[in-house]
Motif scaffolding. Sequence first.
Motif, PDB file in Angstrom:
ATOM      1  N   LYS A 329     -23.901  39.855  12.660  1.00  0.00           N
ATOM      2  CA  LYS A 329     -25.115  40.464  13.178  1.00  0.00           C
ATOM      3  C   LYS A 329     -25.236  41.854  12.554  1.00  0.00           C
ATOM      4  O   LYS A 329     -24.240  42.414  12.091  1.00  0.00           O
ATOM      5  N   PRO A 330     -26.423  42.448  12.523  1.00  0.00           N
ATOM      6  CA  PRO A 330     -26.592  43.735  11.831  1.00  0.00           C
ATOM      7  C   PRO A 330     -25.706  44.842  12.398  1.00  0.00           C
ATOM      8  O   PRO A 330     -25.493  44.941  13.609  1.00  0.00           O
ATOM      9  N   VAL A 331     -25.198  45.694  11.492  1.00  0.00           N
ATOM     10  CA  VAL A 331     -24.350  46.820  11.859  1.00  0.00           C
ATOM     11  C   VAL A 331     -24.780  48.056  11.082  1.00  0.00           C
ATOM     12  O   VAL A 331     -25.516  47.986  10.104  1.00  0.00           O
ATOM     13  N   GLN A 332     -24.275  49.207  11.549  1.00  0.00           N
ATOM     14  CA  GLN A 332     -24.397  50.479  10.840  1.00  0.00           C
ATOM     15  C   GLN A 332     -23.056  50.790  10.190  1.00  0.00           C
ATOM     16  O   GLN A 332     -22.006  50.613  10.812  1.00  0.00           O
ATOM     17  N   VAL A 333     -23.093  51.284   8.947  1.00  0.00           N
ATOM     18  CA  VAL A 333     -21.877  51.695   8.247  1.00  0.00           C
ATOM     19  C   VAL A 333     -22.041  53.139   7.785  1.00  0.00           C
ATOM     20  O   VAL A 333     -23.034  53.485   7.140  1.00  0.00           O
ATOM     21  N   ILE A 334     -21.072  53.976   8.135  1.00  0.00           N
ATOM     22  CA  ILE A 334     -21.018  55.364   7.678  1.00  0.00           C
ATOM     23  C   ILE A 334     -19.734  55.534   6.880  1.00  0.00           C
ATOM     24  O   ILE A 334     -18.650  55.149   7.341  1.00  0.00           O
ATOM     25  N   GLY A 335     -19.840  56.069   5.669  1.00  0.00           N
ATOM     26  CA  GLY A 335     -18.671  56.350   4.848  1.00  0.00           C
ATOM     27  C   GLY A 335     -18.461  57.836   4.711  1.00  0.00           C
ATOM     28  O   GLY A 335     -19.412  58.620   4.797  1.00  0.00           O
ATOM     29  N   GLY A 336     -17.196  58.237   4.490  1.00  0.00           N
ATOM     30  CA  GLY A 336     -16.953  59.659   4.323  1.00  0.00           C
ATOM     31  C   GLY A 336     -15.496  60.008   4.202  1.00  0.00           C
ATOM     32  O   GLY A 336     -14.653  59.171   3.853  1.00  0.00           O
ATOM     33  N   HIS A 337     -15.178  61.269   4.511  1.00  0.00           N
ATOM     34  CA  HIS A 337     -13.812  61.788   4.385  1.00  0.00           C
ATOM     35  C   HIS A 337     -13.619  62.912   5.388  1.00  0.00           C
ATOM     36  O   HIS A 337     -14.525  63.709   5.631  1.00  0.00           O
ATOM     37  N   LYS A 338     -12.415  62.962   5.957  1.00  0.00           N
ATOM     38  CA  LYS A 338     -12.098  63.990   6.955  1.00  0.00           C
ATOM     39  C   LYS A 338     -12.161  65.386   6.339  1.00  0.00           C
ATOM     40  O   LYS A 338     -12.684  66.315   6.944  1.00  0.00           O
ATOM     41  N   CYS A 339     -11.656  65.561   5.137  1.00  0.00           N
ATOM     42  CA  CYS A 339     -11.770  66.811   4.378  1.00  0.00           C
ATOM     43  C   CYS A 339     -11.100  66.595   3.038  1.00  0.00           C
ATOM     44  O   CYS A 339      -9.952  66.147   2.990  1.00  0.00           O
ATOM     45  N   THR A 340     -11.792  66.885   1.945  1.00  0.00           N
ATOM     46  CA  THR A 340     -11.203  66.650   0.630  1.00  0.00           C
ATOM     47  C   THR A 340     -11.757  67.619  -0.398  1.00  0.00           C
ATOM     48  O   THR A 340     -12.881  68.118  -0.270  1.00  0.00           O
ATOM     49  N   ASN A 341     -10.952  67.884  -1.421  1.00  0.00           N
ATOM     50  CA  ASN A 341     -11.431  68.569  -2.612  1.00  0.00           C
ATOM     51  C   ASN A 341     -12.238  67.603  -3.475  1.00  0.00           C
ATOM     52  O   ASN A 341     -11.978  66.396  -3.477  1.00  0.00           O
ATOM     53  N   VAL A 342     -13.197  68.122  -4.230  1.00  0.00           N
ATOM     54  CA  VAL A 342     -13.901  67.360  -5.260  1.00  0.00           C
ATOM     55  C   VAL A 342     -14.047  68.258  -6.479  1.00  0.00           C
ATOM     56  O   VAL A 342     -14.749  69.268  -6.415  1.00  0.00           O
ATOM     57  N   PRO A 343     -13.370  67.921  -7.610  1.00  0.00           N
ATOM     58  CA  PRO A 343     -12.317  66.913  -7.718  1.00  0.00           C
ATOM     59  C   PRO A 343     -11.079  67.316  -6.912  1.00  0.00           C
ATOM     60  O   PRO A 343     -11.055  68.397  -6.322  1.00  0.00           O
ATOM     61  N   PHE A 344     -10.055  66.486  -6.944  1.00  0.00           N
ATOM     62  CA  PHE A 344      -8.926  66.657  -6.024  1.00  0.00           C
ATOM     63  C   PHE A 344      -8.183  67.964  -6.236  1.00  0.00           C
ATOM     64  O   PHE A 344      -7.524  68.470  -5.320  1.00  0.00           O
ATOM     65  N   ASN A 345      -8.287  68.566  -7.445  1.00  0.00           N
ATOM     66  CA  ASN A 345      -7.519  69.771  -7.751  1.00  0.00           C
ATOM     67  C   ASN A 345      -8.388  71.035  -7.797  1.00  0.00           C
ATOM     68  O   ASN A 345      -7.967  72.067  -8.323  1.00  0.00           O
ATOM     69  N   VAL A 346      -9.610  70.978  -7.246  1.00  0.00           N
ATOM     70  CA  VAL A 346     -10.491  72.147  -7.201  1.00  0.00           C
ATOM     71  C   VAL A 346     -10.774  72.477  -5.742  1.00  0.00           C
ATOM     72  O   VAL A 346     -11.330  71.661  -5.009  1.00  0.00           O
ATOM     73  N   GLN A 347     -10.404  73.669  -5.318  1.00  0.00           N
ATOM     74  CA  GLN A 347     -10.619  74.060  -3.925  1.00  0.00           C
ATOM     75  C   GLN A 347     -12.106  74.386  -3.676  1.00  0.00           C
ATOM     76  O   GLN A 347     -12.827  74.763  -4.596  1.00  0.00           O
ATOM     77  N   PHE A 348     -12.584  74.252  -2.426  1.00  0.00           N
ATOM     78  CA  PHE A 348     -11.798  73.964  -1.219  1.00  0.00           C
ATOM     79  C   PHE A 348     -12.234  72.626  -0.652  1.00  0.00           C
ATOM     80  O   PHE A 348     -13.301  72.124  -0.994  1.00  0.00           O
ATOM     81  N   CYS A 349     -11.436  72.087   0.280  1.00  0.00           N
ATOM     82  CA  CYS A 349     -11.795  70.809   0.883  1.00  0.00           C
ATOM     83  C   CYS A 349     -12.969  70.980   1.845  1.00  0.00           C
ATOM     84  O   CYS A 349     -13.175  72.045   2.420  1.00  0.00           O
ATOM     85  N   ASP A 350     -13.743  69.922   1.987  1.00  0.00           N
ATOM     86  CA  ASP A 350     -14.844  69.895   2.953  1.00  0.00           C
ATOM     87  C   ASP A 350     -15.010  68.460   3.426  1.00  0.00           C
ATOM     88  O   ASP A 350     -14.531  67.507   2.799  1.00  0.00           O
ATOM     89  N   ARG A 351     -15.688  68.354   4.544  1.00  0.00           N
ATOM     90  CA  ARG A 351     -15.935  67.056   5.161  1.00  0.00           C
ATOM     91  C   ARG A 351     -17.067  66.326   4.445  1.00  0.00           C
ATOM     92  O   ARG A 351     -18.025  66.958   3.976  1.00  0.00           O
ATOM     93  N   LEU A 352     -16.972  64.997   4.347  1.00  0.00           N
ATOM     94  CA  LEU A 352     -17.999  64.176   3.723  1.00  0.00           C
ATOM     95  C   LEU A 352     -18.486  63.118   4.712  1.00  0.00           C
ATOM     96  O   LEU A 352     -17.682  62.561   5.470  1.00  0.00           O
ATOM     97  N   GLU A 353     -19.788  62.825   4.663  1.00  0.00           N
ATOM     98  CA  GLU A 353     -20.338  61.776   5.526  1.00  0.00           C
ATOM     99  C   GLU A 353     -21.706  61.355   5.029  1.00  0.00           C
ATOM    100  O   GLU A 353     -22.511  62.207   4.638  1.00  0.00           O
ATOM    101  N   GLU A 354     -21.987  60.035   5.053  1.00  0.00           N
ATOM    102  CA  GLU A 354     -23.340  59.559   4.798  1.00  0.00           C
ATOM    103  C   GLU A 354     -23.475  58.122   5.273  1.00  0.00           C
ATOM    104  O   GLU A 354     -22.521  57.339   5.216  1.00  0.00           O
ATOM    105  N   SER A 355     -24.674  57.772   5.747  1.00  0.00           N
ATOM    106  CA  SER A 355     -24.990  56.386   6.075  1.00  0.00           C
ATOM    107  C   SER A 355     -25.081  55.581   4.781  1.00  0.00           C
ATOM    108  O   SER A 355     -25.645  56.040   3.776  1.00  0.00           O
ATOM    109  N   ILE A 356     -24.535  54.349   4.828  1.00  0.00           N
ATOM    110  CA  ILE A 356     -24.531  53.482   3.660  1.00  0.00           C
ATOM    111  C   ILE A 356     -25.608  52.413   3.831  1.00  0.00           C
ATOM    112  O   ILE A 356     -25.585  51.659   4.810  1.00  0.00           O
ATOM    113  N   PRO A 357     -26.556  52.292   2.903  1.00  0.00           N
ATOM    114  CA  PRO A 357     -27.560  51.225   3.013  1.00  0.00           C
ATOM    115  C   PRO A 357     -26.930  49.861   2.744  1.00  0.00           C
ATOM    116  O   PRO A 357     -25.987  49.740   1.949  1.00  0.00           O
TER     117      PRO A 357
END
Length: 554
Positions: A329-357
Motif C-alpha cells: 500500500k502507498p507509503v512515504q519515504v524520507i532519506g537522509g543522514h544524522k550528520c555528515t561531511n560532504v565530501p567526507f573529509n571536508v568539515q563540517f558535518c550537517d544533517r541531511l533530509e528529503e522526501s523521496i518521490p
Amino acid sequence: MSTSTGPGSTSGDPPCADGTILCEGNNKKVCDGVGGFKDEEVCPGFCLEGVGCVACEPGSFKCEGDKVQKCDDQGGAYGDIETCDPIQGQLCDAMAGSCQGDCAPANLGTSYIGCDYYPTVTAGLHETNPWVFDYAVVVANTTAKNTKITVTRGANLIVNDMVGPNTAKVIKLPYIDALNIPAIATQGPTVMLADGAYRLRSDNPVTVYQYQPLQYKVGNAFSYINDAGLLLPVNTWGQDFRVASRNHWTFANYQIPGFYAVTAKEDGTQVTLTPSATGNKVYAGAGVAADGTGVVMLNEGDVLEVFTQAKGGGPDGSDLTGTRIESTKPVQVIGGHKCTNVPFNVQFCDRLEESIPPIDVLSKEYIVTAPLINANTKKGEMVRIIATEANTALTYDPPQNGAPAMLVNAGDYAEIANTQADFKITGDKKILVAQYFIGQNGGGGSGDPAMAIAVTTEQFRTGYLIHAPTNYDTSFANIVAPPNANITVDGAPVGGFAAIGATGFSVARIPLSNAGDGNHLFAGDQKFGVMIYGYGQYTSYWYPGGLDLNFIPQ
C-alpha cells in the motif's frame, strides 16, 4: 404481494417466453408465454430486468454517514467505496458518487499541494541541545480562505490551528525521541515505532515543510545540524522507491549513520526491503536483518527507521543509497543522514533530509544548477545519480568532464564530486538525482551540507507558493525556465537568465527577502522549476520549491 393475471391480448409483438422477468418501473412481471403475466410484484428495492427484485440499482450510489457506497453489479447490496474526511472539509455526494470539496481527491490532482500529510521526525544530533531548538512544520496556505489545521498522533489530538489566506504559519511539535536521539556512539538499533508519525490535515489545500530543527541559532547557541524537507501529501505516495542518503560517517569515537524512514497511511501495509550493493550493512532491528533485508508490517502512522552500520573506508562503504523499498500500500519515504561531511573529509558535518518521490513519477532527464553562496558567488555541490534499472547509460548537456557514463546495476549510484556547473543529466532509463552542498570549509565561508532531490522538467509547474524561513541569514531561489518565459516572484519580473547548454532552458539565481512571513509566490506563463535554499553559520537548508507528481511511463 404477488398476484396472478389471466391471458392478455395476443396482438402486436409475439408474447414473451414463459417465465421471462420484465420490469415496468419498479414493478416486476413474469410472462406466462401466451401474452399475459402470471405473476406481478412491486419491488421494495429495485426491479432489475431479467432478474426481478433486488436490493439496489446496480451502479447507483448513496451516502451512509461519511461513507460513499455503491451498489454491486448484481444489485445485491451497497458497499463502501470511499470515506469522506470532515476534517479535510469533504462531504459525501450521492449524485456524484464521490466525496466532494476542495480537498476531495478528484479536485486535488497530483502535486506537492494537498490536505493530508504525515510529518515524521528523523535522526539528528538533537541530543546535543535538546531543549533549545524546535522540531516544526511550516504550513503555507495556498488559498484565499482561512484554513483549519488539525495535527494528531494516533488517537491523540496535538494541535488545532488556523492559517490565514495566502500566508504561512510555523507549528512547533514535540520531538519523538525514539526516532531522533539514540546515542551516537552506539547508533541503533533500527526501530519501528507504532504511531511514530504525526498526521496533519487541512480543510483547504496547503503545502507543508518540516524543519529539524527550525532555528539554526538561539541566543548565542548554534544548532549546527539543520535541514528541511518538502513533505508530499498522501494522495501522491507510492509503492516502489529507491533511497537517496549518504555514506555512514565515523568521527572520533562516534558512529553517525545515514537513514531512511518509511511511514504508512493504511493498516496492514507490508514493506519489503532489498538493499543496494552499498546498503547491505545496517543496525538490525524491527524485522530488518543486519544485511538490510527485511519484510516489515506497518499500520497507519507507524514509522520504520533504518540506520547504517560502518563498513570502513574513506568514505565509509556503508550507504543506504539505491536500496529498494516496495510496499503493498502507498507509503512515504524520507532519506537522509544524522550528520555528515560532504565530501567526507571536508568539515563540517550537517544533517541531511528529503522526501523521496516514488519511481512512478521519476523521469530520465533532470537539470541541476549550482547554488549561490552570496549574491555574486556560487557554492560547490556534489551531484549523485541513482539507477532504477540495470545498464543505465548517462549523458550530459553541456558535457561534464569525468562525469559517470554508465550505472551497471539497479540501485548503483555515481557522483560528480564537486561542481559549480549548470547542466542536464539524461539517462536512457529512469534515474533519481540528489544534490548536496559542499561543507563550509569547502569554500564560501557559510553553509554546511544540505540535501535536495532534483525535479525533472516533466514535473515543472506554472506556479508555486513557497516558504523560505526568515530566521536564516540568507535565502535564495534557483529558477529554471524556457528562455522566452515570463517569470515573476511576488509580482516582480525575474531577469538575468543564462542559457544552460543546448537544453532549451535557462537559469536565474535570485535572493529572497527575509521581510514578511517567508512566503513567496512564483508565477510564469510557461512551466518552470524552483529550488529553495539558505544559510546560517555552520548550517543550511535546501529543498524543491514544489513539483507535480504525475505518473511518467518507463
